[in-house]
Design an enzyme around this catalytic site. Structure first.
Site, mmCIF file in Angstrom:
data_model
loop_
_atom_site.group_PDB
_atom_site.id
_atom_site.type_symbol
_atom_site.label_atom_id
_atom_site.label_comp_id
_atom_site.label_asym_id
_atom_site.label_seq_id
_atom_site.Cartn_x
_atom_site.Cartn_y
_atom_site.Cartn_z
ATOM 1 N N GLY A 1 0.804 -1.224 0.000
ATOM 2 C CA GLY A 1 0.000 0.000 0.000
ATOM 3 C C GLY A 1 0.828 1.262 0.000
ATOM 4 N N GLU A 2 2.105 1.182 0.395
ATOM 5 C CA GLU A 2 2.973 2.344 0.459
ATOM 6 C C GLU A 2 3.416 2.741 -0.944
ATOM 7 O OE1 GLU A 2 7.248 3.586 2.510
ATOM 8 O OE2 GLU A 2 6.140 1.816 3.223
ATOM 9 N N SER A 3 3.291 4.008 -1.252
ATOM 10 C CA SER A 3 3.557 4.485 -2.616
ATOM 11 C C SER A 3 5.012 4.289 -3.021
ATOM 12 C CB SER A 3 3.178 5.969 -2.734
ATOM 13 O OG SER A 3 3.961 6.738 -1.822
ATOM 14 N N ILE B 1 5.489 0.769 -4.024
ATOM 15 C CA ILE B 1 4.850 0.552 -5.331
ATOM 16 C C ILE B 1 5.749 1.087 -6.432
ATOM 17 C CG2 ILE B 1 2.888 1.178 -6.777
ATOM 18 C CD1 ILE B 1 1.172 1.249 -4.271
#
Length: 1392
Positions: A619-621, A624
Site C-alpha cells: 500500500g505504500e507508494s 509501489i
C-alpha cells in the site's frame, strides 16, 4: 492405337508386348507353362477392363441422351449440351478395343478425361454426373494405372480438380445427396490409389477442405451423408499422416521459407496445413469467462470430430511429428492450449474423453517436448475436475479413467515424479494423483465402525486407479534385482546447490543422477517448510533457508528471488513487502525476481497482471514505485514492438493503469474516470510523444472490464488464462526436456513415501466397509504390494497397515467373548482373509516389520486362547522340509516374492470348494477354522527368523517379552495366564535357537527389556519368572551346544537367568528338577564350552542352591565330583567358583561324610592344577578373565598361584569348623595334604608367611576359640573334646608345615615376628582351660610340638646360643613362659 488389339493373338508374335509383360510382371524368368498361364491371366484381365470401360461409357451416354419431363423445371434440350462431351465419350468407346497395350501402360487421361468432362460440365444433368463419378470411382478402385504409368501425375491432379469443381446447379434436391456421396467416394478412392503419392500438397489440402465442406453442407441433408463425409475425411487424414513416417527421410521442413518449394508428391507441408486446420476446429474463442464456470458457445459436435481426426493423426504418425518443427510447435502451443481450455470448459463426457485420449497420445509419442504442457493439463483440467465443486460425477469418472490410463503406462509414474515432484519449481503431480485417488476411493461407514457400505462407481474407479498405482510401484521396485532393500538410503543436503538449476547430465552416471534428483526432492520439501516459517516470521524463514543449504551464506539475491517466485503457499502480502523494501539487498532480490518473468509477446496489461499475480502490491507508494520501476525495465527490454521509447514511459503508464484500476473498481469512488480522461492523463509520456490512441483505448477497456487482482493468500491458480499460457510457452523454451527414465528402487521408495499415509488409510477404510469379495481380494493384493514397497525403508507405513488389518481379524476386540469371536471368524470371510493376510505378511515380509509385531503377537495369543493353534506351531524335523517347499512357491524365478502366488494360496484356502468339501466330509466349523489357521504357517515366523535383520528381531522379541509380562493382555483365569506366558517364552526360545549364532547382537537388548519388566513391575513373578527361566536355560543349552558361542552372548543369557531367579527365589524349587538336570548336563557335556565367569558362577550356584532335598543331592554332587575329577573343565577363571561350590556341598547339614571326604580330596588334589598352570605361565588361562583372579599384565604367575591357593586354603579352613568331627578333621588333613603340593609352586618366604597368616594361623585361632566356646556350654563335653582333637590336628599340621618350609622362612626379614606368632598360639593352647570338663590335652601336646620345633631349629643352627642372637633369647623367654619344664631340655646352655 491404329491397330486393333486382338486378345486372341499370340503374345509371342509381338516382341513389344512380350517386353511390356515382362516389365509389368517384374519377373526375370519363367518356364514355358507358367509364362503361358500368366499371359493368359493378364489378357483376360485387360479384356475385362476393356468391357468395363465400354459399359461405363455406354451408361454415361445413355443418361445424357435421356430427356426428362417437359413440365419439370430441370427440363433441358440436347442442344444445350456441349457436343464435345458425347463426342469424346464416343471416341473413347471406339478406341477401347483397339488398344494394343495393357491398360497399365496406357496414359490414363485417355480413358478418364471424357468422364471428367462430364463431371466438370455445367450443362450435364445430375444423373449423368453421378454415373460419371461412379465410372471414375470404378476405374480408381480397379487400379487400372499406378504411379509408374505415364501421365499418372497429371490425371490424378485432374481427377481431384474435376471432382472438387463439380457443379450441381441443376441438380434435383433428391439426387443432390447421392451425387455428393459419389464425390466423397471418389475422393476417398483417389487418396487410397497407389498413384495418390503423386498429388501435390495443395491438391491434398483441397481434398480435405472439400470433405469438410460436405460435412458442413450435409448438416441439413440427412445423417447418412454427413456420416459418410466424416468417415471419408477420417480416412483421408489417416492416409496422409500414416505416410508421414515414410517421408521424413527425404523431406523435413525446417523453416517457413521452404513452403514455396514445389516438390513432387504431397508431404510435410500438407500435413502442417491439415493439422493447423484441425487445430482451428478446436478454437476456444467461443469460450467466454464468467464469474461461474466457463460458458461454452462453440459447436461441440465439430470439436469432437476434430478431436477424432487429431487423435488419428497422432496415432498414425507416431513419433514422426516430433521430427518436424512446425508440427511439433503446433502440438506444443496451439493444440495443447485448445485442449486445456476446452477440457476445463466442457461438460460433455465424450469431449473430455477425447481430450484425455489426445493428450495421452501426445504424451506417448512426444512427452520429451511437452513437459510444462502436460503439467498444465493435469493441473488445470484433470485435478480441477476432481477437486472443484460443480463438475458432474460422470465427468469425474472420465477424469479418473484418464488418469488411470496414464498410470498404466509403465514408466509414467516415475517420470512424472522425477520431472515434477522432484523439481522445486513444478507442481507435485504424482503426489496429487495419489491423493486424489485416495480421496475419491475412501469409504466411510457413516460413523458406525465396521458398517457395510456400497461403493459408488466413482469410488470403485478411484480404487482401481489406486491399485494400479500401488502395483506399478511394487512391480518396478521388486524388478530391480541388482539393488537389495538394504542399499536403499535417505539422502540429505550436504552442500549448497541452486535448487532452481536443473540436472543435465543423466547418461554419464545414472546412479549419481538419481541421487541428485532425490536431493532436489529434499530441497523442495525443505522449501515448503521454509515457506511455512516465512509466513509466520520472515527472519526465521530466511534463517531456515540458510540452515538447509537452500541459499548460500551470505545470502544470494537470486536464490531468495527464486524462493519468493516459485515456492507455493507463501503469504503474498509478505512477498510484496519484502520486494518493496528499500534496502540494497532487497532491491537486488527485486531485480532477480522480476527477471524470472518472460514478457515477450504480451501486451502491457497482460504482463502487469501476470507480474502482480505472484504477490500483493504493497500500500505504500514508495514501495509501489520501486516494484513498478523494476517491472518497467524488464518489460521494456522484452517488448516485441517499438511502441515505447524508454522504460520511463512504461513506468508512467503502469502507474496510470494502477490508478485506473483503483478508480474503476473501488466502490468508494463515486465518479469514475472516463476513457477520454484516461487518454488525456497519459499525453506526452512516451519521450514527449503520445502513445497510440488505440493502445490506450484497449488498456482502458481491459482494466474497466476486469480488475487487476490476485487470488487468495496462497495464490492458488485455478484457471489457465492467455497470459499464463504465453508464460508457459516462453518458459518451455528454456527448461530441460521431459526426462525419460527407468525405474529405480530409491525413487520408488520416495514415491510411495509421498502418498503412504492416505494410501494406507484408504486401503484400510475400504477393507473395513466393503462386503464385496472381489474388492476384499484386491485390498489383500494391495497389502502385499505395499509390503513389497515397504521393504525399502518404509517400515512405519507397513506397521500402520498391519495394525489396521490386525483389527479387522476381530481377534483384538476386547469386548467380544470367545464365542462371539469364533462365530465372527467362522461366518465372515473378512476376518479370515485379514488373518491369513497378516500372517502371510509376517512370514514373507518380516524383515520390514517393526512396531507391527505387537499387534501380530496379540492376534497370535488370542488364537492361542481360542484354541485355534496347533499343539506345536514350531516347525521341526520332517515338517520343515515340506513347508519350506510351499513357502518357496511364493517366490518367482528371480527370488522376489510374487504377490500373485500369495493371493493364489490365500484364495485356495478360502475357496468354496474347500468349504463344500469340508461339509461333505463332516468337518466342523471349528476344524475348518483350525485348518485356515494352519495355512498361516505361524511357526515359520519364528523357526525361520535366522535371516531377520536385527531391528525387526528386536521388535519381535520385545513384543513377545512384554506380552509374556501381561502388557496389553487380559486373562480370565490363572491357568490362561500361565498358558499364555509359557507360549510366549516358547516362541522366544524358538526364535533365539534359530539365531544362536548372533545372540550377542540382540540379547543385550532383550536383557534390557527384561529389566524394564522387573523395574516397572509389569509381570507377576509367577508364572513369568518360572516359564522364563526354563526357556532361558534351554536357550543356554542351545548356545553351549553350538560352535558359535561367544562370551558376550553367554554372559547376557546368564544375566537374564539371574534376573529371573532373583525375581522370585521360589522358582528354584518349582523348577528344581529341570534346573538340576540342565546344570548337570552343562557340567558333564559343555563344561569346556562355558567361557564366562558369570556363566560358571551361575551354573555352580544353581547346582548347589536348587533342590536341597536328599534325592537330588546325589546327582548334584556327582556332577561336581565328575567335573573336579576330570579337571579338564576347570580353569583359572572358574577355579574359585568350583572350590566355593564344593565347600557349599560339604557345608550342607547331614550330607554324606564319604561324599564330603571325596570333595575335600579333590580340592586338595586341585593344587596340582595350580602347579600345572603356574608351569605353563598362565598363557591361555589368564586371557579368559582378568577380573576374576585379579590378574593383569604386571602380575607374576607366582602371585596368581598364591591367590588361587589362598582361596583353596580359606575354603578348607572354613570346613575345619564344621559341626561333625569327621569332616573337621578331614578338612585339616586335606589342607595338610594340599601344602605338600605347594612346594612345587616355588613360593617365596613372603608367600609362605601369608599362607600361614591367612590359613593356618586363622584355622588354629578359630578352632581354639571354638573349643573354648564349647567348654562354656552345658553338656558339651563331647563337642569340647571333639573340637580339642581337631585343634590338636591343626597344631600338628602347623608344626609340620613350619618345619617343612623352615629353610625358606628363614630368608624372610620378618621371621622373628612370624616365629613369635607360632609361640604365642602355642602359649594360648597350653593355657587353655576347659572348666568343668577337666584338663586340656593341649598341655601334653604343646610341649611335644615345641620340643619338635626347637630341636629341629637347633639342628639347623637356627637357635644358637651366641651373643646378640635375639631369636635365641626371645625363644628362651617364651619357653620359660609357655612350658618352663622344657627349659633345661631345650636350652641346656642357658644360664640360670
Amino acid at each position: 492405337m491404329n491397330k486393333r488389339y486382338d486378345p486372341e493373338e499370340d503374345p509371342e508374335e509381338d516382341p513389344a508386348d512380350e517386353e511390356d509383360e515382362d516389365d509389368d510382371d517384374d519377373e526375370d524368368e519363367y518356364d514355358d507353362e507358367d509364362d503361358e498361364k500368366t499371359s493368359r491371366i493378364k489378357r483376360s484381365k485387360d479384356l475385362g477392363l476393356s468391357c468395363m470401360l465400354k459399359t461405363e461409357v455406354g451408361a454415361v451416354l445413355a443418361v445424357i441422351r435421356r430427356r426428362t419431363d417437359s413440365s419439370s423445371q430441370y427440363y433441358y434440350q440436347d442442344d444445350t449440351l456441349d457436343s464435345a462431351i458425347p463426342q469424346s465419350l464416343k471416341s473413347l468407346r471406339t478406341l477401347i478395343f483397339t488398344n494394343l497395350q495393357p491398360w497399365k501402360h496406357v496414359d490414363p487421361s485417355i480413358y478418364i478425361s471424357p468422364f471428367l468432362d462430364v463431371i466438370s460440365s455445367d450443362g450435364v444433368p445430375a444423373g449423368a454426373t453421378a454415373v460419371a463419378l461412379s465410372s471414375v470411382l470404378k476405374i480408381m478402385k480397379l487400379n487400372m494405372f499406378d504411379k509408374r504409368t505415364p501421365g499418372a501425375h497429371e490425371v490424378m491432379a485432374n481427377v481431384v480438380m474435376a471432382v472438387i469443381g463439380c457443379r450441381l446447379e441443376k441438380t434435383h434436391p433428391v439426387t443432390e445427396g447421392a451425387v455428393m456421396m459419389k464425390i466423397l467416394q471418389v475422393l476417398a478412392a483417389v487418396m487410397r490409389h497407389p498413384a495418390s503419392v503423386m498429388l501435390n500438397d495443395h491438391a491434398v489440402c483441397t481434398v480435405v477442405n472439400t470433405c469438410f465442406q460436405v460435412v458442413q453442407q450435409s448438416a441439413h441433408q440427412g445423417d447418412l451423408l454427413q456420416r459418410t463425409a466424416r468417415h471419408t475425411m477420417h480416412d483421408i487424414i489417416q492416409i496422409v499422416f500414416s505416410r508421414l513416417p515414410e517421408i521424413e527421410a527425404w523431406e523435413n521442413l525446417e523453416s517457413d521459407t521452404e513452403d514455396s518449394i514445389d516438390e513432387p508428391g504431397y508431404g510435410i507441408r500438407c500435413a502442417v496445413d491439415i493439422f493447423h486446420f484441425l487445430c482451428t476446429l478446436l478454437n476456444v474463442v467461443g469460450i467466454t469467462e464468467t464469474e461461474g464456470s466457463p460458458a461454452l458457445t462453440a459447436d461441440e459436435d465439430v470439436q469432437v470430430f476434430a478431436l477424432v481426426l487429431i487423435n488419428s493423426a497422432l496415432e498414425l504418425s507416431g513419433d514422426s511429428i516430433g521430427r518436424h518443427k512446425k508440427l511439433l510447435r503446433m502440438v506444443q502451443d496451439d493444440l495443447f492450449h485448445h485442449l486445456i481450455h476446452y477440457g476445463t470448459a466442457t461438460s460433455n463426457q465424450l469431449v473430455l474423453s477425447m481430450i484425455c485420449s489426445t493428450v495421452w497420445n501426445i504424451y506417448y509419442f512426444h512427452r520429451e517436448s511437452i513437459r510444462l504442457q502436460l503439467e498444465a493439463f493435469f493441473l488445470f483440467v484433470l485435478f480441477k475436475t476432481l477437486t472443484v465443486q460443480g463438475y458432474s460425477i460422470s465427468l469425474q469418472e472420465l477424469t479418473l479413467e484418464g488418469i488411470i490410463n496414464f498410470c498404466r503406462q509403465p514408466t509414467f509414474l516415475i517420470e512424472v515424479y522425477i520431472n515434477y515432484d522432484c523439481d522445486p519449481l513444478s507442481y507435485n503431480v504424482f503426489e496429487d494423483i495419489g491423493k486424489n485417488l485416495c480421496k475419491h476411493a475412501f469409504l466411510s461407514g457413516g460413523g458406525a465402525p465396521g458398517a457395510s457400505v456400497t461403493a459408488t462407481s466413482l469410488q470403485l474407479q478411484a480404487f482401481e486407479g489406486l491399485m494400479v498405482l500401488i502395483h506399478n510401484i511394487a512391480d518396478n521396485v521388486d524388478k530391480q534385482n541388482h539393488l537389495s532393500p538394504n542399499r536403499v538410503y535417505p539422502v540429505e543436503i550436504t552442500e549448497y546447490k541452486p535448487f532452481w538449476e536443473e540436472i543435465v547430465d543423466k547418461d554419464s552416471n545414472y546412479e549419481e543422477w538419481i541421487k541428485a534428483v532425490r536431493i532436489r526432492k529434499v530441497q523442495k520439501r525443505k522449501l515448503m517448510i521454509a515457506g511455512s516459517h516465512f509466513n509466520r516470521d520472515e527472519k526465521k524463514g530466511l534463517d531456515y533457508l540458510k540452515i538447509s543449504k537452500l541459499i548460500p551464506d551470505p545470502q544470494d539475491p537470486k536464490g531468495l528471488a527464486m524462493f519468493l517466485r516459485y515456492t507455493p503457499g507463501l503469504d503474498k502480502t509478505k512477498i510484496g513487502d519484502f520486494l518493496g523494501d528499500p534496502s540494497e539487498f532487497n532491491l537486488k532480490v527485486l531485480k532477480e525476481f522480476t527477471d524470472t518473468f518472460e514478457f515477450m509477446g504480451l501486451v502491457l496489461d497482460t504482463g502487469l497482471r501476470t507480474y502482480l499475480e505472484t504477490f500483493r502490491l504493497p500500500g505504500e507508494s514508495q514501495k509501489i514505485q520501486r516494484i513498478l520501476e523494476a517491472f518497467s525495465e524488464r518489460f521494456y527490454e522484452q517488448q516485441s514492438s517499438e511502441i515505447f521509447v524508454n522504460s520511463e514511459a512504461v513506468f508512467v503508464l503502469c502507474y496510470s493503469v494502477i490508478m485506473l484500476n483503483t478508480d474503476q473498481h473501488n466502490p468508494q469512488v463515486k465518479k469514475k474516470m472516463t476513457e477520454d480522461e484516461f487518454i488525456r492523463n497519459n499525453r506526452l509520456i512516451n519521450g514527449g510523444q503520445d502513445l497510440p490512441r488505440e493502445i490506450l483505448t484497449e488498456l482502458f477497456q481491459s482494466i474497466s472490464t476486469k480488475a487487476i487482482t490476485i487470488f487468495g493468500q496462497n495464490g492458488a491458480v485455478i484457471d489457465m488464462n492467455p497470459s499464463r499460457w504465453v508464460q508457459l510457452i516462453n518458459r518451455s523454451k528454456q527448461i530441460q526436456p521431459y526426462n525419460i527414465c527407468e525405474f529405480d528402487n530409491n525413487i520408488g521408495r520416495d514415491m510411495f513415501a509421498a502418498i503412504a499415509g492416505p494410501t494406507v488409510a484408504t486401503l484400510s477404510a475400504i477393507f473395513e466397509h466393503t462386503e464385496d469379495e472381489d474388492i476384499i481380494h484386491e485390498c489383500i493384493e494391495g497389502l502385499f504390494a505395499i509390503a513389497r514397497i515397504c521393504q525399502y525403508g518404509l517400515q512405519d507405513s507397513l506397521d500402520e497397515l498391519l495394525s489396521s488389518f490386525c483389527k479387522f481379524t476381530t481377534l483384538l476386540n476386547p469386548y467380544a467373548s470367545a464365542e462371539e469371536t469364533l462365530f465372527s471368524f467362522g461366518h465372515d470371510l473378512k476376518p479370515r482373509m485379514a488373518t491369513l493376510a497378516v500372517f502371510t505378511v509376517a512370514n514373507n515380509f518380516k524383515d520390514s516389520i517393526r512396531g507391527g509385531w505387537r499387534n501380530i503377537i496379540d492376534c497370535l495369543l488370542k488364537l492361542k486362547r481360542l484354541q485355534l493353534l496347533p499343539q506345536t506351531i514350531i516347525e521341526t524335523g520332517s515338517s520343515t522340509k515340506h513347508k519350506r517347499s510351499e513357502s518357496e512357491s511364493v517366490h518367482d524365478t528371480t527370488g522376489r516374492i510374487n504377490t500373485s502366488n500369495l493371493m493364489a494360496i490365500i484364495s485356495h484356502c478360502l475357496s468354496m470348494e474347500n468349504v463344500e468339501e469340508s461339509l461333505n466330509l463332516g468337518i466342523t466349523e471349528f476344524e475348518q477354522n483350525l485348518k485356515v489357521i494352519q495355512q498361516c504357517k505361524i511357526g515359520s515366523i519364528f523357526s525361520k527368523s535366522s535371516s531377520l535383520p536385527i531391528d525387526p528381531l528386536l521388535n519381535l522379541g520385545r513384543s513377545l517379552i512384554f506380552a509374556a509380562a501381561g502388557k496389553g493382555q487380559k486373562f480370565n483365569t490363572p491357568a490362561e495366564e500361565e498358558e499364555t506366558v509359557q507360549f510366549c517364552w516358547e516362541l522366544i526360545q524358538a526364535m533365539a535357537s534359530c539365531n544362536v549364532h548372533r545372540l550377542a547382537m540382540f540379547w543385550p537388548i532383550y536383557n534390557d527389556y527384561l529389566l524394564n519388566v522387573i523395574q516397572f513391575q509389569l509381570a507377576s513373578p509367577v508364572p513369568f519368572a518360572e516359564k522364563a527361566i526354563v526357556a532361558l536355560i534351554r536357550i543356554l543349552l542351545k548356545l553351549l551346544g553350538s560352535n558359535t558361542n561367544e562370551k558376550v552372548a553367554e554372559e547376557q543369557v546368564f544375566k537374564s537367568i539371574n534376573l529371573m531367579w532373583k525375581l522370585d527365589n521360589k522358582v528354584l524349587d518349582t523348577c528344581n528338577e529341570f534346573i538340576i538336570k540342565s546344570m548337570t548336563k552343562i557340567l558333564n557335556k559343555y563344561s569346556g564350552n562355558l567361557i564366562s565367569q558369570l556363566g560358571w558362577k551361575t551354573v555352580l550356584h544353581l547346582l548347589t542352591s536348587t533342590g536341597r532335598q536328599a534325592e537330588t543331592y546325589e546327582r548334584r554332587v556327582e556332577a561336581l565330583v565328575s567335573l573336579m575329577a576330570k579337571g579338564t573343565g576347570i580353569s583359572v577363571m572358574n577355579y574359585q567358583y568350583v572350590i566355593d561350590c564344593a565347600f557349599r556341598f560339604v557345608a550342607l547339614r547331614n550330607s554324606p561324610v564319604d561324599k564330603n571326604m571325596k570333595l575335600m580330596d579333590l580340592m586338595a588334589d586341585s593344587v596340582r592344577l595350580i602347579v600345572e598352570w603356574s608351569k605353563n605361565g598362565y598363557s591361555d588361562k589368564m586371557n579368559m578373565s582378568h577380573s576374576m583372579t585379579s590378574v593383569d599384565d604386571t602380575m607374576s604367575a607366582t602371585l596368581v598361584s598364591m591367590n588361587l591357593y589362598l582361596k583353596l586354603g580359606e575354603v578348607l579352613r572354613k570346613t575345619s569348623l564344621a559341626r561333625r568331627e569327621e569332616v573337621r578333621n578331614y578338612a585339616v588333613t586335606s589342607l595338610h595334604k594340599s601344602f605338600v603340593n605347594v612346594e612345587e609352586l616355588c613360593f617365596g618366604p613372603g608367600n609362605v608367611i601369608n599362607c600361614f597368616n591367612l590359613v593356618i594361623f586363622a584355622m588354629a585361632d578359630d578352632l581354639h576359640e571354638k573349643m573354648l566356646e564349647y567348654s562354656t556350654r552345658e553338656n558339651a563335653d563331647r563337642e569340647t573334646r571333639s573340637m580339642e582333637g581337631t585343634l590338636g590336628l591343626a597344631l600338628e599340621f602347623l608344626v609340620d608345615v613350619y618345619l617343612r618350609f623352615l629353610t625358606l622362612l628363614l630368608e624372610s626379614s620378618g621371621f622373628k615376628t612370624f616365629w613369635l606368632g607360632i609361640l604365642r598360639r602355642m602359649d594360648s593352647c597350653m593355657k587353655a582351660e576347659l572348666g568343668v570338663y577337666g584338663e586340656s590335652k593341649m598341655k601334653e601336646l604343646v610341649p611335644r610340638l615345641l620340643t619338635k620345633m626347637i630341636t629341629t631349629m637347633r639342628e639347623k643352627k637356627v637357635l644358637v646360643h651366641q651373643e646378640g642372637n635375639e631369636l635365641w633369647e626371645v625363644t628362651l623367654i617364651q619357653i620359660q613362659w609357655i612350658a618352663p619344664s622344657l627349659k633345661d631340655e631345650l636350652f641346656p646352655d642357658a644360664v640360670g
